[in-house]
Design an enzyme around this catalytic site. Sequence first.
Site, PDB file in Angstrom:
ATOM      1  CE  LYS A 170       8.319   7.492  -3.728  1.00 27.16           C
ATOM      2  NZ  LYS A 170       8.613   7.229  -5.304  1.00 27.16           N
TER       3      LYS A 170
ATOM      4  N   GLY B 294       0.783  -1.195  -0.036  1.00 30.57           N
ATOM      5  CA  GLY B 294       0.236  -0.021   0.078  1.00 30.57           C
ATOM      6  C   GLY B 294       0.997   1.243  -0.097  1.00 30.57           C
TER       7      GLY B 294
ATOM      8  CG  ASP C  39       9.807   8.131   7.999  1.00 32.99           C
ATOM      9  OD1 ASP C  39       9.727   7.918   7.035  1.00 32.99           O
ATOM     10  OD2 ASP C  39      11.032   8.638   8.544  1.00 32.99           O
TER      11      ASP C  39
ATOM     12  NE  ARG D  12       8.570   5.631  -0.490  1.00 33.83           N
ATOM     13  CZ  ARG D  12       9.827   5.479  -0.857  1.00 33.83           C
ATOM     14  NH1 ARG D  12      10.858   6.060  -0.515  1.00 33.83           N
ATOM     15  NH2 ARG D  12      10.036   4.503  -1.636  1.00 33.83           N
TER      16      ARG D  12
ATOM     17  CG  ASP E 293       5.194  -3.062  -4.671  1.00 30.05           C
ATOM     18  OD1 ASP E 293       5.874  -4.269  -5.023  1.00 30.05           O
ATOM     19  OD2 ASP E 293       5.603  -2.369  -4.148  1.00 30.05           O
ATOM     20  CG  ASN E 294       7.406  -0.650  -7.156  1.00 38.21           C
ATOM     21  OD1 ASN E 294       6.735  -0.024  -6.442  1.00 38.21           O
ATOM     22  ND2 ASN E 294       8.769  -0.913  -6.765  1.00 38.21           N
TER      23      ASN E 294
ATOM     24  NE  ARG F 221       3.823   8.991  -6.865  1.00 34.39           N
ATOM     25  CZ  ARG F 221       4.508   7.809  -6.668  1.00 34.39           C
ATOM     26  NH1 ARG F 221       5.598   7.367  -7.200  1.00 34.39           N
ATOM     27  NH2 ARG F 221       3.873   6.845  -5.846  1.00 34.39           N
TER      28      ARG F 221
HETATM   29  P1  AMP Z   1       9.157   0.910  -3.141  1.00 38.48           P
HETATM   30  O1  AMP Z   1       9.263  -0.738  -3.457  1.00 38.48           O
HETATM   31  O2  AMP Z   1      10.235   1.703  -2.710  1.00 38.48           O
HETATM   32  O3  AMP Z   1       7.998   1.238  -4.071  1.00 38.48           O
HETATM   33  O4  AMP Z   1       8.125   0.438  -1.623  1.00 38.48           O
HETATM   34  C1  AMP Z   1       7.603  -0.641  -1.220  1.00 38.48           C
HETATM   35  C2  AMP Z   1       6.641  -0.278  -0.035  1.00 38.48           C
HETATM   36  O5  AMP Z   1       7.150   0.265   0.999  1.00 38.48           O
HETATM   37  C3  AMP Z   1       5.393   0.479  -0.671  1.00 38.48           C
HETATM   38  O6  AMP Z   1       4.432  -0.063  -0.184  1.00 38.48           O
HETATM   39  C4  AMP Z   1       5.975   1.843   0.067  1.00 38.48           C
HETATM   40  O7  AMP Z   1       4.767   2.532   0.386  1.00 38.48           O
HETATM   41  C5  AMP Z   1       6.688   1.360   1.311  1.00 38.48           C
HETATM   42  N1  AMP Z   1       7.706   2.441   1.583  1.00 38.48           N
HETATM   43  C6  AMP Z   1       8.829   2.621   1.164  1.00 38.48           C
HETATM   44  N2  AMP Z   1       9.415   3.886   1.609  1.00 38.48           N
HETATM   45  C7  AMP Z   1       8.552   4.206   2.818  1.00 38.48           C
HETATM   46  C8  AMP Z   1       8.677   4.949   4.096  1.00 38.48           C
HETATM   47  N3  AMP Z   1       9.652   5.795   4.219  1.00 38.48           N
HETATM   48  N4  AMP Z   1       7.689   5.158   4.920  1.00 38.48           N
HETATM   49  C9  AMP Z   1       6.689   4.377   4.749  1.00 38.48           C
HETATM   50  N5  AMP Z   1       6.462   3.363   3.799  1.00 38.48           N
HETATM   51  C10 AMP Z   1       7.550   3.136   2.782  1.00 38.48           C
HETATM   52 MG    MG Z   2       6.526   1.383  -4.688  1.00 40.50          MG
END
Ligand code: AMP
Ligand code: MG
Length: 509
Positions: free
Chosen positions: A122, A100, A134, A103, A269-270, A192
């Site tokens: 973001k 989900g 966080d 951030r 998820d990306n 974004r």
């Molecule tokens: P990403 O692969 O970087 O797109 O992130 C994977 C998951 O980790 C996603 O659900 C993001 O929302 C969560 N996430 C990444 N960085 C943070 C952060 N600083 N605080 C909270 N959730 C994060």
């Molecule tokens: Mg992501």
Amino acid sequence: MGNKSFADLTWLARFLDQTPGDEQEGGPSRQVPGVCWSRVKPTPTPNPTLRLWSEEIGEKIGIKKQGDSILGGSELVDGMDPYAQRYGGHQFGNWARQLGDGRAITLGEVDTGNEVIELQLKGSGSTPYSRFSDGKAVLRSSIREFLCSEAMFHLGVPTTRALSLVTTGEDVVRDIMYDGRPAPEPGAIVCRTAPSFIRFGSFQIHTMTGDHETLQTLAEYTVKHHFPEHNLDNDDAIINWLNQIGEETALMIAHWMRVGFVHGVMNTDNMSIHGLTIDYGPYGWLEDFDPDWTPNTTDAGRKRYRYGNQPQIGAWNYARLLEAIGPLFEDPEKLYQALENYYEKFEFHNNKMWSQKLGLDEFRKADEALVKELISILGKVETDMTIFFRLLSEIDEPNISSLEDAFYDYENAPKEEWNVWLNSWWERVDRSPDRESMKRANPKYVLRNWMAQLAIDAAEKEDYSVCEELFELLKNPYDEQPEFEEKWFKKRPEWARNRVGCSMLSCSS
Ligand code: AMP
Ligand code: MG
């Protein structure tokens, strides 16, 4: 015209109105079964300051440059109904369950009259999906997302875009190399935009939890608003919809391969349902042409997301989407057709790009060997991908000496092998490659890893001039721009070879 304020815009909340959501607003990190979203407000920041602004996106939305506090998460206007999306995903090949927007917070959708654009912050604080972190973002990763997503658009690569970058005036602590040395860094927020931020994982979460009702609702919602020419009436109709997603995904990846972009974290998820490059994190650009290169330090061992593996990972991810949509089918066997279609469409677009990169009139079966041989020689000694293809677009005779600048160590380049290849290419194009097509397929300027790092180093000292210069430069990546040539049309400098942020990127952002 682009002169409105945020409050004058026509705000919609279709996702909230038409898909099931969390009963609680905000709240701690937790599992939220059976929903597509949770309402949550951005966390106000102490000193939001607008640093970068995309005139083009402002114009598209219809607003003038504004909004330190709105874009910094400290103020909402009537019509905004902010929420975090719930989704799941496969991370590095393993089902990671609920992820989900941890951030990211959507402010709302703007109906411009021409289109509906979703605006998302973001880095604006925690949500029910923040898990153990966080919800904030640091300046370095925000600059990388802002500059790269805009640069990708101008390269002709499907992508989400960026309206603004705001610094928050507060420090965020990150352990950049995960080696037990956390340090404070300036915080920032990017706004974004995209038609939506629905991902493959948005569907997966419902199927994986057996919630077919929510799956059906989300699929109907997605088709109704984002694929209005499709419907879900029967298996063939659903396949047609999935084929479009498959083709758009394949096309996006073919473009990545063309320009030398490595996403770095192609988890499901990306993966955008619109075939847009999304979630700029530990991405990187090939400098020397090395199909095995991955920028992501977390992926250094298995190199799942290396440059040369991206088309295959695209297929793997797409197969996970097909599985997720499976419960909507009477006869799920039909899903294999869609996967085959992905491969066919990737091959088609990839061949087309190679023919453009090499200035061919068309792509013939025999050209496969020419490309294969080229890729093999390119990998023999360190050779700059961007410079190589750009100089190839200009060459007057098939001699490797015209391409000297592309090599890090020209002395040791396999010159004879190169001349054999160049001669066979030269004959194939009848000594007259389509140079215009080559120059439109082989950019002169891309956001090299060290270029982004220079912009970050300056910005961390409150100097945004390098960001602005790169932002401008990369609006015309196929143009000569001789005034920038000496500075930015060049190989990776030695200082960047092993520097964190250049050769190694961290997920910590
Ligand atoms: P990403 O692969 O970087 O797109 O992130 C994977 C998951 O980790 C996603 O659900 C993001 O929302 C969560 N996430 C990444 N960085 C943070 C952060 N600083 N605080 C909270 N959730 C994060
Ligand atoms: Mg992501």
